[in-house]
Write a protein that holds these residues in place. Structure first.
Motif, PDB file in Angstrom:
ATOM      1  N   ALA A 102      31.116  50.613  39.194  1.00 49.81           N
ATOM      2  CA  ALA A 102      32.205  51.612  39.203  1.00 49.81           C
ATOM      3  C   ALA A 102      32.900  51.670  37.839  1.00 49.81           C
ATOM      4  O   ALA A 102      33.256  52.750  37.366  1.00 49.81           O
ATOM      5  N   ARG A 103      33.052  50.500  37.198  1.00 45.33           N
ATOM      6  CA  ARG A 103      33.692  50.481  35.867  1.00 45.33           C
ATOM      7  C   ARG A 103      32.842  51.218  34.832  1.00 45.33           C
ATOM      8  O   ARG A 103      33.376  51.766  33.867  1.00 45.33           O
ATOM      9  N   ALA A 104      31.513  51.231  35.050  1.00 48.21           N
ATOM     10  CA  ALA A 104      30.621  51.912  34.109  1.00 48.21           C
ATOM     11  C   ALA A 104      30.569  53.427  34.344  1.00 48.21           C
ATOM     12  O   ALA A 104      30.080  54.166  33.508  1.00 48.21           O
ATOM     13  N   CYS A 105      31.064  53.858  35.498  1.00 45.20           N
ATOM     14  CA  CYS A 105      31.048  55.292  35.840  1.00 45.20           C
ATOM     15  C   CYS A 105      32.298  55.984  35.315  1.00 45.20           C
ATOM     16  O   CYS A 105      33.331  55.354  35.140  1.00 45.20           O
ATOM     17  N   PRO A 106      32.215  57.306  35.114  1.00 50.65           N
ATOM     18  CA  PRO A 106      33.428  58.052  34.781  1.00 50.65           C
ATOM     19  C   PRO A 106      34.453  57.921  35.918  1.00 50.65           C
ATOM     20  O   PRO A 106      34.063  57.738  37.066  1.00 50.65           O
ATOM     21  N   PRO A 107      35.744  58.010  35.595  1.00 48.51           N
ATOM     22  CA  PRO A 107      36.773  57.750  36.601  1.00 48.51           C
ATOM     23  C   PRO A 107      36.848  58.766  37.736  1.00 48.51           C
ATOM     24  O   PRO A 107      37.484  58.497  38.748  1.00 48.51           O
ATOM     25  N   THR A 135      41.634  42.656  41.500  1.00 50.61           N
ATOM     26  CA  THR A 135      41.477  42.149  40.136  1.00 50.61           C
ATOM     27  C   THR A 135      40.300  42.803  39.410  1.00 50.61           C
ATOM     28  O   THR A 135      39.952  42.413  38.303  1.00 50.61           O
ATOM     29  N   SER A 136      39.685  43.822  40.039  1.00 44.67           N
ATOM     30  CA  SER A 136      38.443  44.389  39.483  1.00 44.67           C
ATOM     31  C   SER A 136      38.667  45.317  38.299  1.00 44.67           C
ATOM     32  O   SER A 136      37.733  45.603  37.551  1.00 44.67           O
ATOM     33  N   GLY A 137      39.873  45.833  38.171  1.00 45.01           N
ATOM     34  CA  GLY A 137      40.091  46.832  37.126  1.00 45.01           C
ATOM     35  C   GLY A 137      39.644  48.224  37.536  1.00 45.01           C
ATOM     36  O   GLY A 137      39.722  49.163  36.755  1.00 45.01           O
ATOM     37  N   VAL A 138      39.143  48.371  38.771  1.00 40.27           N
ATOM     38  CA  VAL A 138      38.767  49.696  39.270  1.00 40.27           C
ATOM     39  C   VAL A 138      39.943  50.250  40.069  1.00 40.27           C
ATOM     40  O   VAL A 138      40.474  49.563  40.946  1.00 40.27           O
ATOM     41  N   ALA A 139      40.345  51.471  39.749  1.00 42.35           N
ATOM     42  CA  ALA A 139      41.464  52.082  40.484  1.00 42.35           C
ATOM     43  C   ALA A 139      41.090  52.156  41.969  1.00 42.35           C
ATOM     44  O   ALA A 139      40.032  52.674  42.323  1.00 42.35           O
ATOM     45  N   PRO A 140      41.931  51.611  42.846  1.00 36.24           N
ATOM     46  CA  PRO A 140      41.565  51.542  44.265  1.00 36.24           C
ATOM     47  C   PRO A 140      41.294  52.908  44.892  1.00 36.24           C
ATOM     48  O   PRO A 140      40.478  53.010  45.812  1.00 36.24           O
ATOM     49  N   ALA A 165      45.229  46.843  56.359  1.00 36.95           N
ATOM     50  CA  ALA A 165      45.442  45.962  55.200  1.00 36.95           C
ATOM     51  C   ALA A 165      44.653  46.481  53.995  1.00 36.95           C
ATOM     52  O   ALA A 165      45.151  46.468  52.861  1.00 36.95           O
ATOM     53  N   LEU A 166      43.439  46.950  54.231  1.00 33.36           N
ATOM     54  CA  LEU A 166      42.643  47.510  53.132  1.00 33.36           C
ATOM     55  C   LEU A 166      43.271  48.803  52.622  1.00 33.36           C
ATOM     56  O   LEU A 166      43.392  49.019  51.411  1.00 33.36           O
ATOM     57  N   LYS A 167      43.665  49.657  53.555  1.00 33.27           N
ATOM     58  CA  LYS A 167      44.304  50.930  53.189  1.00 33.27           C
ATOM     59  C   LYS A 167      45.523  50.717  52.292  1.00 33.27           C
ATOM     60  O   LYS A 167      45.794  51.508  51.383  1.00 33.27           O
ATOM     61  N   ALA A 168      46.241  49.628  52.562  1.00 33.07           N
ATOM     62  CA  ALA A 168      47.451  49.334  51.792  1.00 33.07           C
ATOM     63  C   ALA A 168      47.147  49.113  50.313  1.00 33.07           C
ATOM     64  O   ALA A 168      48.015  49.242  49.458  1.00 33.07           O
ATOM     65  N   LEU A 169      45.888  48.791  50.009  1.00 35.74           N
ATOM     66  CA  LEU A 169      45.480  48.630  48.605  1.00 35.74           C
ATOM     67  C   LEU A 169      45.404  49.967  47.888  1.00 35.74           C
ATOM     68  O   LEU A 169      45.385  50.031  46.661  1.00 35.74           O
ATOM     69  N   GLY A 170      45.247  51.035  48.681  1.00 35.97           N
ATOM     70  CA  GLY A 170      45.061  52.357  48.087  1.00 35.97           C
ATOM     71  C   GLY A 170      43.620  52.844  48.159  1.00 35.97           C
ATOM     72  O   GLY A 170      43.288  53.904  47.633  1.00 35.97           O
ATOM     73  N   VAL A 171      42.743  52.066  48.819  1.00 35.07           N
ATOM     74  CA  VAL A 171      41.353  52.500  48.976  1.00 35.07           C
ATOM     75  C   VAL A 171      41.261  53.480  50.143  1.00 35.07           C
ATOM     76  O   VAL A 171      42.220  53.677  50.881  1.00 35.07           O
ATOM     77  N   GLN A 172      40.076  54.099  50.296  1.00 36.62           N
ATOM     78  CA  GLN A 172      39.849  54.965  51.436  1.00 36.62           C
ATOM     79  C   GLN A 172      38.876  54.301  52.413  1.00 36.62           C
ATOM     80  O   GLN A 172      38.064  53.473  52.018  1.00 36.62           O
ATOM     81  N   ILE A 173      38.994  54.685  53.675  1.00 39.63           N
ATOM     82  CA  ILE A 173      38.160  54.091  54.716  1.00 39.63           C
ATOM     83  C   ILE A 173      37.237  55.173  55.302  1.00 39.63           C
ATOM     84  O   ILE A 173      37.707  56.249  55.678  1.00 39.63           O
ATOM     85  N   SER A 174      35.929  54.846  55.358  1.00 41.39           N
ATOM     86  CA  SER A 174      34.955  55.756  55.965  1.00 41.39           C
ATOM     87  C   SER A 174      34.390  55.140  57.230  1.00 41.39           C
ATOM     88  O   SER A 174      34.052  53.957  57.247  1.00 41.39           O
TER      89      SER A 174
END
Ligand code: C2E
Ligand code: MG
Ligand code: MG
Ligand code: MG
Length: 288
Positions: A102-107, A135-140, A165-174
């Motif tokens: 993900a870090r290697a991909c465009p944002p 801590t990954s540096g990838v925007a959640p 709890a995962l959602k609270a990070l700002g990620v999406q759930i599928s």
């Protein structure tokens, strides 16, 4: 060693079953000894927006090349990893690799990552997944965690809590493989979902007639009503693409667009686009 089947009181030894058991035992033995970091890798399959004709995300799919066994099918080794207690460690190894990609991909490119039931029902495993993500540096907001319906049904309250709890990070759930797990709609409604992935078994039926289409149309409508995005998995033909578009589906994934490829090839697809969206060559173009 052969497992005994009891059929109407008679014990049946099946040679085929014994072979299968030996194979599982062999895979388990190799998996326990494996250097996960070097033997495990990810293949990436684009998820495309058919209205914009572009790649919007990649799903990370586990691949295992073992020196003794060769390539092992993910359905086989994920299942064995779950049953022999290795899945949490495997998930961590793969998640680190997925986030590096993900870090290697465009944002503006998202990354979808599959979680096992046991990753979200273990508090320790969930905490480590959260830590690695933070801590990954990838925007959640670029990350989708995919969970299957069956994962949720088995332990609904704990799974729901974990998803929050995962959602609270700002990620999406599928919700992956939707339609195969018989989850009740009232329960689906209680989950913090951003996306539903329609299982590819439904796509196979849409060319056969109205019935198959009606099912996909109802799921697509359900997604609109739940205010979640909808991704169709397993699109293999131009005809299926056309029908799915007419049913209101825009986001798709499948061999028609692209099979899963290596990280380098995936980055190449972002540069060059995918063949399914290439403009048709002009008829008068001179032969090369
Ligand atoms: P999934 O998450 O539903 O992933 C989609 C599967 O469908 C992938 O199989 C993909 O290669 C395949 N696929 C995609 N498009 C098409 C198509 O047009 N036609 C057909 N016939 N198949 C298509 P794959 O890579 O063999 O993975 C199988 C399953 O293994 C995944 O299903 C997922 O449940 C599991 N899996 C894969 N990687 C991981 C992982 O890192 N962690 C966990 N927990 N499970 C994983
Ligand atoms: Mg998936
Ligand atoms: Mg799926
Ligand atoms: Mg599926």
């Amino acid at each position: 060693f052969a497992k005994q089947h009891r059929r109407g009181g008679t014990v049946v030894f099946s040679a085929e079953h014994a072979t299968q058991l030996r194979k599982v035992a062999l895979v388990e033995q190799e998996l326990r000894q494996a250097d996960l970091d070097s033997e495990m890798s990810l293949a990436f399959q684009p998820i495309v927006d058919t209205t914009q004709r572009r790649i919007v995300a990649f799903e990370a799919l586990a691949r295992w090349h073992n020196p003794t066994l060769g390539m092992v099918d993910p359905a086989t080794f994920i299942d064995i990893a779950e049953r022999c207690g290795l899945i949490n460690l495997l998930t961590e190894v793969l998640l680190r690799k997925a986030l590096a990609f993900a870090r290697a991909c465009p944002p503006d490119i998202r990354i979808a990552f599959n979680l096992s039931t046991l990753d979200i029902t273990s508090k320790g495993a969930l905490a480590r997944i959260i830590g690695i993500t933070q801590t990954s540096g990838v925007a959640p907001h670029r990350i989708d965690f995919e969970v299957t319906e069956t994962a949720i049904i088995n332990d609904f309250d704990q799974a729901r809590e974990a998803l929050y709890a995962l959602k609270a990070l700002g990620v999406q759930i599928s919700l992956d493989d939707f339609g195969t797990g018989f989850s009740s709609l009232s329960r689906v409604h209680q989950l913090p979902l951003d996306k539903i992935k329609i299982d590819r078994s439904f796509v196979t039926n849409i060319e056969a007639g109205q019935h198959g289409r009606a099912i996909v149309r109802s799921i697509a409508n359900l997604c609109v009503n739940l205010n979640v995005a909808c991704v169709v998995e397993g699109v293999e033909t131009q005809a299926q693409l056309g029908i799915l578009r007419s049913l209101g589906c825009d986001l798709m994934q499948g061999y028609f667009f692209q099979r899963p490829v290596s990280a380098d090839q995936a980055l190449g697809l972002l540069e060059n686009g995918i063949a399914a969206f290439a403009p048709a060559p002009a008829e008068s173009a001179p032969a090369a």
